[in-house]
Write an enzyme that holds these catalytic residues in place. Structure first.
Site, PDB file in Angstrom:
ATOM      1  N   GLY A  93       0.826  -1.200   0.000  1.00  0.00           N
ATOM      2  CA  GLY A  93       0.000   0.000   0.000  1.00  0.00           C
ATOM      3  C   GLY A  93       0.858   1.247   0.000  1.00  0.00           C
ATOM      4  N   GLY A  95       0.538   5.573   1.103  1.00  0.00           N
ATOM      5  CA  GLY A  95      -0.249   6.646   1.694  1.00  0.00           C
ATOM      6  C   GLY A  95       0.477   7.967   1.631  1.00  0.00           C
ATOM      7  N   GLY A  96      -0.039   8.930   2.377  1.00  0.00           N
ATOM      8  CA  GLY A  96       0.534  10.260   2.339  1.00  0.00           C
ATOM      9  C   GLY A  96       1.944  10.327   2.890  1.00  0.00           C
ATOM     10  N   MET A  97       2.260   9.472   3.886  1.00  0.00           N
ATOM     11  CA  MET A  97       3.583   9.528   4.506  1.00  0.00           C
ATOM     12  C   MET A  97       4.605   8.605   3.872  1.00  0.00           C
ATOM     13  SD  MET A  97       3.362  10.057   8.601  1.00  0.00           S
ATOM     14  CE  MET A  97       5.154  10.046   8.596  1.00  0.00           C
ATOM     15  N   VAL A 100       4.032   0.852   2.395  1.00  0.00           N
ATOM     16  CA  VAL A 100       4.161  -0.374   3.182  1.00  0.00           C
ATOM     17  C   VAL A 100       4.458  -1.514   2.216  1.00  0.00           C
ATOM     18  CG1 VAL A 100       3.042  -1.986   4.763  1.00  0.00           C
ATOM     19  CG2 VAL A 100       2.572   0.469   4.942  1.00  0.00           C
ATOM     20  N   LYS A 115       7.071  -0.591   6.868  1.00  0.00           N
ATOM     21  CA  LYS A 115       6.601   0.762   6.571  1.00  0.00           C
ATOM     22  C   LYS A 115       7.796   1.689   6.431  1.00  0.00           C
ATOM     23  CE  LYS A 115       3.372   4.317   8.189  1.00  0.00           C
ATOM     24  NZ  LYS A 115       2.388   4.683   9.236  1.00  0.00           N
ATOM     25  N   ASP A 209      -4.140   8.791   9.072  1.00  0.00           N
ATOM     26  CA  ASP A 209      -4.556   8.296   7.750  1.00  0.00           C
ATOM     27  C   ASP A 209      -5.461   7.084   7.892  1.00  0.00           C
ATOM     28  OD1 ASP A 209      -4.612   8.391   4.982  1.00  0.00           O
ATOM     29  OD2 ASP A 209      -2.841   7.130   4.739  1.00  0.00           O
TER      30      ASP A 209
END
Length: 222
Positions: A93, A95-97, A100, A115, A209
């Site tokens: 996956g 995300g914004g940060m 993973v 992560k 998130d």
């Protein structure tokens, strides 16, 4: 002695250095310096036999230091490559940060969810501090609905959090697969999420998130 300092700095950079000037100007240091360099060479040979350097994998150390300065190591470009001791298998996956990844951990002899944050040059220091602080706080959480933290560390200064790999599917997939989710099932999921978030908040961490794509289900209700 300035010559000795220059010699050691050159050796540290992997450069050849002519020791003749030191032997001529400081003969009393010659034997000690030769012994020191012999010890360094013995240690280097041993580390090379293990495919290691004092900074990590020999080939990867230089590669990672160069890549860290030119590209975002949290992207899908890591798939099929090593991140420190981890072998990246696939991207789970993004995300914004950061991202993973599914990774193989030879130390634990199992797969983990790794992560890796995205580092912006302007806020890199703050991002690293916050990422590590949150990872350390989450490592204190023991809850059946919070993914366990295995390790919080870094590879050549780039932080990561190693988590237990949950075999299942994201809540997002369930929502897309089922036109309507039964109310009892919805209530069960929401209740478990609320309970897990309470435990996380107790450690001073706010999930920035939270969304269906970041909620993993081992079964339709767990």
């Amino acid at each position: 002695n300035a010559l000795v300092v220059r010699c050691l700095e050159g050796i540290d950079r992997g450069e050849a250095f002519d020791l003749t000037p030191i032997r001529e100007k400081s003969p009393e240091l010659a034997a000690e310096l030769d012994s020191f360099l012999d010890d360094v060479e013995c240690l280097s040979s041993y580390l090379r036999s293990l495919h290691l350097s004092s900074y990590g994998p020999v080939e990867e150390s230089q590669e990672w230091m160069e890549r860290a300065a030119h590209e975002d190591v949290s992207t899908g470009s890591l798939v099929g490559k090593n991140f420190g001791r981890f072998r990246i298998q696939q991207q789970l996956g993004e995300g914004g940060m950061g991202s993973v990844f599914l990774a193989e951990d030879p130390n634990l002899d199992c797969y983990v969810a790794l992560k890796i944050p995205r580092l912006d040059k302007q806020s890199q220091s703050d991002t690293i501090k916050r990422f590590r602080r949150e990872g350390q706080a989450l490592a204190q959480v023991v809850h059946p609905n919070v993914c366990p933290i295995r390790e919080v560390s870094d590879v050549h200064g780039h932080p990561y959090i190693s988590m237990a790999y949950i075999e299942g599917f994201p809540l997002k997939s369930l929502i897309h697969r089922q036109a309507t989710i039964p109310i009892p099932q919805v209530l069960t999921i929401v209740a478990k999420l609320a309970d897990a978030l309470f435990e996380v908040h107790e450690q001073g961490v706010v999930h920035r998130d939270l969304k269906p794509a970041n909620v993993m289900l081992k079964t339709d209700t767990e």
